[in-house]
Design a protein around this motif. Structure first.
Motif, PDB file in Angstrom:
ATOM      1  N   PHE A 103       0.843  -1.203   0.000  1.00  0.00           N
ATOM      2  CA  PHE A 103       0.000   0.000   0.000  1.00  0.00           C
ATOM      3  C   PHE A 103       0.878   1.253   0.000  1.00  0.00           C
ATOM      4  O   PHE A 103       0.658   2.186  -0.763  1.00  0.00           O
ATOM      5  N   ALA A 110      -0.250   6.710  -6.801  1.00  0.00           N
ATOM      6  CA  ALA A 110      -1.718   6.767  -6.825  1.00  0.00           C
ATOM      7  C   ALA A 110      -2.237   8.158  -6.482  1.00  0.00           C
ATOM      8  O   ALA A 110      -3.349   8.505  -6.855  1.00  0.00           O
ATOM      9  N   LEU A 111      -1.433   8.930  -5.766  1.00  0.00           N
ATOM     10  CA  LEU A 111      -1.868  10.307  -5.520  1.00  0.00           C
ATOM     11  C   LEU A 111      -1.501  11.149  -6.737  1.00  0.00           C
ATOM     12  O   LEU A 111      -0.450  10.941  -7.340  1.00  0.00           O
ATOM     13  N   PRO A 112      -2.368  12.094  -7.106  1.00  0.00           N
ATOM     14  CA  PRO A 112      -2.079  12.923  -8.278  1.00  0.00           C
ATOM     15  C   PRO A 112      -0.714  13.600  -8.174  1.00  0.00           C
ATOM     16  O   PRO A 112      -0.273  13.974  -7.085  1.00  0.00           O
ATOM     17  N   GLY A 113      -0.063  13.751  -9.321  1.00  0.00           N
ATOM     18  CA  GLY A 113       1.270  14.340  -9.359  1.00  0.00           C
ATOM     19  C   GLY A 113       1.340  15.715  -8.722  1.00  0.00           C
ATOM     20  O   GLY A 113       2.354  16.075  -8.116  1.00  0.00           O
ATOM     21  N   ILE A 114       0.268  16.447  -8.828  1.00  0.00           N
ATOM     22  CA  ILE A 114       0.287  17.803  -8.280  1.00  0.00           C
ATOM     23  C   ILE A 114       0.403  17.766  -6.752  1.00  0.00           C
ATOM     24  O   ILE A 114       1.041  18.617  -6.137  1.00  0.00           O
ATOM     25  N   ALA A 272       2.319  -4.513 -16.512  1.00  0.00           N
ATOM     26  CA  ALA A 272       1.044  -4.352 -15.826  1.00  0.00           C
ATOM     27  C   ALA A 272       1.263  -3.910 -14.401  1.00  0.00           C
ATOM     28  O   ALA A 272       0.328  -3.638 -13.685  1.00  0.00           O
ATOM     29  N   ALA A 275      -0.527  -1.815 -10.727  1.00  0.00           N
ATOM     30  CA  ALA A 275      -1.301  -2.073  -9.529  1.00  0.00           C
ATOM     31  C   ALA A 275      -1.515  -3.530  -9.209  1.00  0.00           C
ATOM     32  O   ALA A 275      -1.516  -3.905  -8.063  1.00  0.00           O
ATOM     33  N   ILE A 276      -1.700  -4.319 -10.213  1.00  0.00           N
ATOM     34  CA  ILE A 276      -2.093  -5.667  -9.860  1.00  0.00           C
ATOM     35  C   ILE A 276      -0.930  -6.608  -9.983  1.00  0.00           C
ATOM     36  O   ILE A 276       0.108  -6.257 -10.505  1.00  0.00           O
TER      37      ILE A 276
ATOM     38  N   LEU B 170      -5.536   5.973 -21.553  1.00  0.00           N
ATOM     39  CA  LEU B 170      -6.043   4.680 -22.030  1.00  0.00           C
ATOM     40  C   LEU B 170      -5.056   3.524 -21.846  1.00  0.00           C
ATOM     41  O   LEU B 170      -5.434   2.464 -21.354  1.00  0.00           O
ATOM     42  N   ILE B 174      -5.544  -0.349 -20.356  1.00  0.00           N
ATOM     43  CA  ILE B 174      -5.458  -1.550 -21.185  1.00  0.00           C
ATOM     44  C   ILE B 174      -4.512  -2.583 -20.566  1.00  0.00           C
ATOM     45  O   ILE B 174      -4.831  -3.767 -20.484  1.00  0.00           O
ATOM     46  N   ILE B 175      -3.343  -2.112 -20.134  1.00  0.00           N
ATOM     47  CA  ILE B 175      -2.315  -3.054 -19.705  1.00  0.00           C
ATOM     48  C   ILE B 175      -2.713  -3.873 -18.472  1.00  0.00           C
ATOM     49  O   ILE B 175      -2.602  -5.101 -18.494  1.00  0.00           O
ATOM     50  N   PRO B 176      -3.215  -3.248 -17.400  1.00  0.00           N
ATOM     51  CA  PRO B 176      -3.643  -4.090 -16.282  1.00  0.00           C
ATOM     52  C   PRO B 176      -4.773  -5.047 -16.647  1.00  0.00           C
ATOM     53  O   PRO B 176      -4.771  -6.199 -16.205  1.00  0.00           O
ATOM     54  N   ALA B 217      -7.847  -1.891 -10.716  1.00  0.00           N
ATOM     55  CA  ALA B 217      -6.436  -1.514 -10.661  1.00  0.00           C
ATOM     56  C   ALA B 217      -6.135  -0.438 -11.705  1.00  0.00           C
ATOM     57  O   ALA B 217      -5.494   0.571 -11.410  1.00  0.00           O
ATOM     58  N   ILE B 220      -7.487   3.048 -10.855  1.00  0.00           N
ATOM     59  CA  ILE B 220      -6.735   3.861  -9.892  1.00  0.00           C
ATOM     60  C   ILE B 220      -5.941   4.914 -10.664  1.00  0.00           C
ATOM     61  O   ILE B 220      -5.886   6.079 -10.286  1.00  0.00           O
ATOM     62  N   PHE B 221      -5.359   4.487 -11.780  1.00  0.00           N
ATOM     63  CA  PHE B 221      -4.502   5.402 -12.536  1.00  0.00           C
ATOM     64  C   PHE B 221      -5.302   6.407 -13.337  1.00  0.00           C
ATOM     65  O   PHE B 221      -5.010   7.600 -13.319  1.00  0.00           O
ATOM     66  N   SER B 224      -6.781   8.878 -10.763  1.00  0.00           N
ATOM     67  CA  SER B 224      -5.802   9.742 -10.119  1.00  0.00           C
ATOM     68  C   SER B 224      -5.162  10.716 -11.106  1.00  0.00           C
ATOM     69  O   SER B 224      -4.996  11.901 -10.820  1.00  0.00           O
ATOM     70  N   MET B 227      -7.516  13.477 -11.939  1.00  0.00           N
ATOM     71  CA  MET B 227      -7.783  14.404 -10.844  1.00  0.00           C
ATOM     72  C   MET B 227      -6.634  15.376 -10.614  1.00  0.00           C
ATOM     73  O   MET B 227      -6.848  16.468 -10.112  1.00  0.00           O
ATOM     74  N   GLY B 228      -5.422  14.997 -10.965  1.00  0.00           N
ATOM     75  CA  GLY B 228      -4.294  15.871 -10.671  1.00  0.00           C
ATOM     76  C   GLY B 228      -3.802  16.697 -11.842  1.00  0.00           C
ATOM     77  O   GLY B 228      -2.929  17.541 -11.683  1.00  0.00           O
ATOM     78  N   MET B 268      -8.583   9.849  -3.178  1.00  0.00           N
ATOM     79  CA  MET B 268      -7.742   8.731  -3.619  1.00  0.00           C
ATOM     80  C   MET B 268      -7.522   7.710  -2.517  1.00  0.00           C
ATOM     81  O   MET B 268      -7.475   6.513  -2.782  1.00  0.00           O
ATOM     82  N   LEU B 272      -8.467   3.929  -2.899  1.00  0.00           N
ATOM     83  CA  LEU B 272      -7.505   2.836  -2.733  1.00  0.00           C
ATOM     84  C   LEU B 272      -8.009   1.811  -1.726  1.00  0.00           C
ATOM     85  O   LEU B 272      -7.848   0.606  -1.926  1.00  0.00           O
TER      86      LEU B 272
END
Lengths: 279, 284
Positions: A103, A110-114, A272, A275-276, B170, B174-176, B217, B220-221, B224, B227-228, B268, B272
């Motif tokens: 985690f 997972a948090l926005p870059g900003i 991939a 995340a997973i 996109l 696709i990849i996950p 999964a 999430i990207f 996020s 949003m940023g 986020m 998560l």
């Protein structure tokens, strides 16, 4: 599983639409790089290759490219070390809070870059009182690249049974030899895939970079950001982008060669990573 | 050196774990979570009324502003809505191609498609924004292509932001999904088929539930990243999103910018935690 011809046809149409959606804008970038006009209207008026020598001759672009390579290389190296260490801990040991590690490594990406950008900027400038340089960019990039290496390495270690390592120990190898000669070689393609992804992410990163880079220093995205929206030679920046895409094929090709002995899914699964993971 | 270290740690599992985790956890907890804490602290600072300089004391002024000024609520709501729409769009676009790659395409075509999907990640995000800006403009490629049909493109605005962001993120979807589908054994699909399920039923009852963690999964990207982002909105619309407000206030009013970042952080973190419940990264 068998698929009816109709299902297959429909899937192929969907694939075609998605690929067109992905590639038409890239094709247009290529066309803009070949457009001699001062105003990039549509359709293109004429054809020129002259932006490419202009792009290569541009000192600012070249310096920015070198900076980007430097940042991405060092950030990837740090991420490889940190990600591999964390992956070894999580997949080869049991300890309290183990589940939280995955985690924790995920949060920076997972948090926005900003958010990351402002948080690190405030810490560097307000708390630590250090000047922003390429090194602060490297620290920032390494932070969100760890997860890419970690996920690849952890997934690989999970699939890799410990019997090889046990056999090595039984045959008298020291733990260090086992690690160097058995564990690392088996992780190699996963590390290549994770490292490559980390490199790519760092190389193109602009948001966090904007907040952590020193005044006057430029990575390639920062250079592009400055020239793209107030262009006096509009085609040039697109030519730089096309050159960057072409250059990126070198590491992709090398990684492909290095991971070829693995199944075709190795690189796919590796990528991939975000995340997973694998079972 | 390495050998001596390795010998030292042999038979000392607790010490080994500590040594392995010291650097990565130190970096992430002290460096990263520490920075987030700094920002949280900064969000309680405020600007002096006369000086306009940052005053480092505790004040709820910024949060009060964010709650009371309706414009901030609108912006937060709009950002989350567009993030959700982009995520949905990408999931719909990604699933068929990911499924084709994982279950239909022969190995050669499959690896070709993997490269094809990944290649855009190597082309500059900014240049893609620039290209979309030109394409969406009045005399751009989109209007040019639609004109013969008597149609016109969306122009600049929120629709354009949705379109361009769906484009940008996109591959991250696709990849996950591809990797998730690839891990579903073909035998399970065959079993469903043998038991008499029609393809659609197999898809809905077997493939979709098994692929759901992968979709989450990927989301999430997409969520996020949408949003940023402040660069895409600034270039294909004049609409404000959370990122634009944060970016605009960063120079003059760091405390307010810091306070507004709590919105994406909270969203986020909740996202998560929900994703983890769905098993989106239970194996990580």
């Amino acid at each position: 599983m068998t698929f009816t011809p109709l299902t297959k046809t429909m899937l192929r149409i969907a694939v075609g639409i998605t690929l067109a959606f992905i590639y038409i804008p890239l094709l247009i970038i290529l066309l803009y790089s070949l457009n001699p006009s001062q105003v990039l209207g549509w359709p293109p008026e004429g054809f020129t290759l002259s932006w490419f020598p202009e792009a290569i001759k541009d000192d600012g672009a070249r310096e920015a490219l070198l900076n980007s390579l430097k940042v991405a290389t060092v950030a990837t190296a740090i991420a490889l070390v940190l990600g591999t260490l964390a992956a070894l801990a999580v997949s080869r040991h049991r300890f309290f809070g183990r589940d939280s590690v995955s985690f924790l490594v995920l949060i920076p990406i997972a948090l926005p870059g900003i958010v990351t950008g402002i948080a690190l900027n405030a810490t560097f400038t307000q708390v630590m009182g250090i000047d922003l340089t390429l090194w602060t960019v490297i620290i920032a990039h390494a932070t969100f690249c760890v997860v890419l290496v970690f996920n690849n390495a952890a997934a690989r270690l999970r699939r890799m049974s410990t019997s090889l390592e046990d056999a090595s120990a039984d045959l008298g190898a020291t733990p260090w030899t086992t690690f160097r000669r058995v564990t690392i070689p088996n992780m190699r393609s996963a590390l290549v895939a994770g490292g490559l992804l980390a490199f790519a992410l760092s190389f193109d990163e602009i948001v966090v970079t904007n907040f952590t880079i020193g005044a006057g220093e430029k990575t390639l995205p920062v250079w592009i950001f400055e020239v793209l929206f107030r262009p006096n030679q509009p085609g040039k920046v697109y030519a730089v982008a096309v050159i960057a895409i072409l250059l990126s094929m070198i590491p992709v090709y090398i990684a492909n060669r290095m991971t070829r002995e693995e199944s075709t899914t190795a690189t796919g699964a590796g990528v991939a990573a975000p995340a997973i993971a694998e079972p | 050196m390495g050998r001596r270290l390795a010998d030292f740690f042999q038979g000392r599992p607790r010490l080994t774990v500590t040594a392995l985790l010291a650097a990565p956890l130190g970096w992430l907890v002290i460096g990263y979570l520490g920075s987030l804490a700094v920002m949280l602290v900064a969000s309680f600072w405020h600007l002096g009324e006369l000086s306009g300089e940052v005053q480092q004391g505790f004040s709820l002024e910024n949060y009060q502003t964010l709650v009371e000024e309706p414009v901030y609520r609108t912006i937060a709501g709009r950002t989350i809505l567009v993030a959700a729409l982009v995520t949905l769009t990408d999931a719909v676009l990604a699933f068929p191609i990911a499924f084709y790659m994982a279950k239909v395409a022969k190995p050669r075509l499959r690896s070709l498609l993997v490269v094809a999907v990944l290649l855009p990640l190597w082309s500059s995000y900014l240049v893609k924004v620039g290209a979309w800006r030109l394409m969406l403009s009045e005399n751009g490629a989109i209007n040019w292509a639609l004109e013969p049909f008597g149609l016109s493109g969306p122009g600049y605005g929120t629709t354009a932001v949705w379109l361009v962001m769906s484009y940008m993120w996109l591959p991250y979807m696709i990849i996950p999904i591809y990797a998730g589908l690839e891990r579903i054994p073909d035998s399970i699909l065959t079993a469903s088929e043998d038991l008499g399920a029609r393809p659609f039923r197999t898809f809905r009852r077997v493939v979709l539930p098994l692929a759901l963690p992968a979709v989450i999964a990927g989301s999430i990207f997409t969520f996020s990243l949408t949003m940023g982002d402040y660069i895409t909105p600034a270039n294909v619309s004049s609409t404000q999103f959370i990122g634009n407000v944060v970016y605009a206030n960063f120079g003059d009013n760091l405390p307010l910018a810091a306070a507004f970042t709590t919105v994406p952080i909270v969203v986020m973190v909740v996202y998560l935690l929900v994703a983890r419940r769905f098993g989106a990264f239970e194996h990580v």
